[in-house]
Design an enzyme around this catalytic site. Structure first.
Site, PDB file in Angstrom:
ATOM      1  N   LYS A 137      16.295  21.961 -10.083  1.00  0.00           N
ATOM      2  CA  LYS A 137      15.602  20.716 -10.438  1.00  0.00           C
ATOM      3  C   LYS A 137      16.385  19.766 -11.317  1.00  0.00           C
ATOM      4  CE  LYS A 137      11.381  20.111 -10.443  1.00  0.00           C
ATOM      5  NZ  LYS A 137       9.982  19.997 -10.803  1.00  0.00           N
TER       6      LYS A 137
ATOM      7  N   HIS B  12       0.833  -1.221   0.000  1.00  0.00           N
ATOM      8  CA  HIS B  12       0.000   0.000   0.000  1.00  0.00           C
ATOM      9  C   HIS B  12       0.860   1.261   0.000  1.00  0.00           C
ATOM     10  CE1 HIS B  12      -3.299  -2.718   1.342  1.00  0.00           C
ATOM     11  NE2 HIS B  12      -2.322  -3.260   2.051  1.00  0.00           N
TER      12      HIS B  12
ATOM     13  N   SER C 159      15.257  22.043 -15.368  1.00  0.00           N
ATOM     14  CA  SER C 159      14.082  22.883 -15.585  1.00  0.00           C
ATOM     15  C   SER C 159      14.567  24.216 -16.122  1.00  0.00           C
ATOM     16  CB  SER C 159      13.345  23.083 -14.264  1.00  0.00           C
ATOM     17  OG  SER C 159      12.560  24.258 -14.329  1.00  0.00           O
TER      18      SER C 159
END
Ligand code: ARG
Length: 467
Positions: free
Chosen positions: A293, A166, A287
Site C-alpha cells: 500500500k 455525476h 501501511s
C-alpha cells in the site's frame, strides 16, 4: 486552577482601586486568554509603540516618557522572542502582561501608555493586524498553488482524460483543462483574500473603550504608522466589529472546500482502479500491515481539515450572533477559532502545492480511460447536426442508437463499421471517424474557455500574466 495561591487573591494591579479582593481561581481560569492571545505579542507591541509615539507627538505625554516606553517595549519584544519572558495568567491577557512588564522595566512612565486607549480598541487593533498579515500569507500561498497548477497544465495541455459529470464519464477533456479549473477556483479565493485585506484596512486604535476620547489624539498618524489606509469612522462599531475575522474564516472555509474537492480527486485518481496519478513518496504513507500500500494520507487530511475550518466559521458566527453593541467579553472567544483555522489552511495549501508539484501524471492511463464509456457520443451527435443537417434532438436519438449498438457488440463507437453506422442513419459518411477519437473531440472544443489544447494554452497565458 493550578496556581490558586494567595497571590491570585490580591486585587488586580490594573483596576485594583475598585476591588477589595482578587478573583476566584475559577474566575481566573475562565477569564484568562494569555494561553492563546500571547500569539499577538508582536502586534501588541507594535501598536503600543505607534500609540506612544503619537501621544508624544501630540504633546499628551513627554518625549522622555515616550522614549522610555519605546525602549521598554523593544526590550519586552526581545524577551518574548528569546523565550525569557514569563507570561502570567494572573495578568489575564497579552495586553496586561506586556504593560505589567513595562512597569517593572521603566517604572511610572509605563502608566502613561494607556492614556486615550482601552483594551477594547487595543485588542481590535492587535487582532486585525494579525488577520491582515495572515491574509497576506494566504495570498502568497495561493499564488504558489496556482503556479504549481499552471506548470502542470502547460505540461499536460494535450493529455486527454475523461471528463466527468455525476462521476460518470461524460466527454473527453485534457488534464491541462482540468488543472485550469482549479486555477480558476484558487484564483477566486485569492481575489476574495485581496478584497478582504482592502475591507479591513482601517485602524481601530483611538476608538478607546467605545466612545472615543477627549485627548487630542491623531488617529490618522497611528493608522499610517501601522500601515492602514485610514482610521475607522465609528468608535462604537470599531470595538464591536469582528467582520474581519468572520471574513477571514469565510474565505478560509470556501478555500478549504475547494481544497477538499481537489483532495478527493487525488484520493480517487491515485487508486489502482483509476491510476491517473502516482503520488510521490514524499506525500504518501505506507501501511504497517499491507506492504503493497501507498496511502494518500496528506490528501485525506486536507479533506478533513475542511471540517475544522468550516467549524471555526460557524463557531465565531454563533459567538457574534445577537451580541449587543459595543464590546462584550464573548468576543475574546474569537481568537482560537481564527488561529486554528489559519494554521490548518496554511498547512492544507502547502500540502496540496507539494502534492500537485510532485505527483506523476499517468497520461497513458488517462488516455485509455478517456475513450471508454462512449465519451465521444456528443461528438457524433454534433457531427450529425453539422454535416448531415439533423436537428440536435434527432441527432441525439441517432447517437443513442449507435451507442446501444456498440454496447451490444462490446466495442467503442469508433470501432463500429461504416455499414453499422449507416444502418442507423444513411447520411453518415466515412468522415465521421475523424470526430470519434478523443483527440479529435478535445481539439474541436475551441469555444472560449473550452478544452481544446489551443484554448487551454490561451487561458494559461492569461493567468501567467496575472500570477
Ligand atoms: N482579552 C480581551 C479580549 O481578547 C481583551 C479585551 C478586554 N476588554 C475588556 N473590556 N475586558 O477580548
Amino acid at each position: 486552577m493550578a496556581d490558586g495561591s494567595s497571590e491570585t487573591k490580591s486585587s488586580n494591579q490594573m483596576w485594583g482601586g475598585r476591588f477589595s479582593s482578587g478573583p476566584d481561581a475559577i474566575m481566573e481560569e475562565i477569564n484568562a486568554s494569555i494561553g492563546f492571545d500571547k500569539k499577538l505579542y508582536a502586534q501588541d507591541i507594535r501598536g503600543s509603540i505607534a500609540h506612544a509615539t503619537m501621544l508624544a507627538h501630540q504633546g499628551i505625554i513627554s518625549a522622555d516618557d515616550k522614549d522610555k516606553i519605546v525602549h521598554g517595549l523593544n526590550t519586552i519584544l526581545s524577551e518574548i522572542e528569546s523565550g525569557a519572558f514569563e507570561f502570567s495568567r494572573r495578568l489575564e491577557d497579552i495586553h496586561m502582561n506586556v504593560e505589567a512588564r513595562l512597569a517593572s522595566l521603566i517604572g511610572p512612565a509605563a502608566g502613561r501608555l494607556h492614556t486615550a486607549r482601552s483594551r477594547n480598541d487595543q485588542v481590535a487593533l492587535d487582532f486585525r493586524l494579525w488577520v491582515k498579515e495572515e491574509l497576506q500569507k494566504t495570498e502568497k500561498a495561493l499564488t504558489a498553488l496556482i503556479a504549481a497548477f499552471l506548470d502542470r497544465a502547460e505540461e499536460h495541455a494535450d493529455t486527454v482524460m475523461p471528463g466527468f459529470t455525476h462521476l460518470q464519464t461524460a466527454q473527453p477533456v485534457t488534464f491541462g483543462h482540468h488543472c485550469m479549473a482549479y486555477v480558476e477556483m484558487f484564483g477566486r479565493d485569492r481575489s476574495r483574500v485581496r478584497h478582504a485585506i482592502e475591507h479591513m484596512d482601517e485602524s481601530p486604535i483611538g476608538a478607546a473603550a467605545l466612545a472615543g476620547t477627549g485627548f487630542p489624539i491623531d488617529r490618522h498618524m497611528t493608522a499610517k504608522a501601522l500601515g492602514f489606509r485610514e482610521p475607522t469612522r465609528n468608535s462604537i462599531d470599531t470595538v464591536s466589529d469582528r467582520d474581519f475575522a468572520l471574513e477571514f474564516l469565510s474565505i478560509a472555509s470556501i478555500a478549504a472546500t475547494h481544497l477538499s474537492r481537489l483532495a478527493e480527486e487525488i484520493v480517487i485518481w491515485s487508486t489502482p482502479q483509476f491510476g491517473f496519478i502516482r503520488l510521490s513518496d514524499a506525500f504518501s504513507t505506507g501501511s504497517s500491515i499491507m506492504p503493497q500500500k501507498k496511502n494518500p494520507d496528506a490528501a485525506e487530511l486536507v479533506r478533513a481539515k475542511t471540517g475544522r475550518i468550516n467549524g471555526s466559521l460557524v463557531a465565531l458566527l454563533t459567538v457574534m450572533k445577537g451580541l449587543p453593541l459595543a464590546y462584550s467579553k464573548d468576543m475574546q472567544e474569537d481568537k482560537e477559532q481564527v488561529f486554528d483555522a489559519a494554521e490548518s489552511l496554511e498547512l492544507a495549501i502547502a500540502a496540496m502545492t507539494g502534492m500537485v508539484r510532485d505527483m506523476t501524471v499517468r497520461a497513458d492511463r488517462m488516455k485509455a480511460a478517456a475513450g471508454s464509456g462512449y465519451s465521444t457520443a456528443t461528438d457524433l451527435a454534433d457531427w450529425l447536426v453539422r454535416e448531415a443537417g439533423l436537428p440536435f434532438r434527432d441527432a441525439h436519438h441517432v447517437t443513442g442508437r449507435a451507442v446501444a449498438l456498440a454496447e451490444q457488440k462490446g466495442c467503442d463507437l469508433a470501432d463500429l463499421s461504416l455499414a453499422d453506422l449507416q444502418s442507423i442513419n444513411a447520411a453518415i459518411t466515412e468522415k465521421v471517424f475523424d470526430v470519434l477519437t478523443v483527440e479529435a473531440s478535445v481539439a474541436s472544443r475551441t469555444s472560449f474557455g473550452g478544452t481544446a489544447p489551443a484554448e487551454v494554452r490561451k487561458q494559461i497565458a492569461w493567468w501567467r500574466a496575472r500570477n
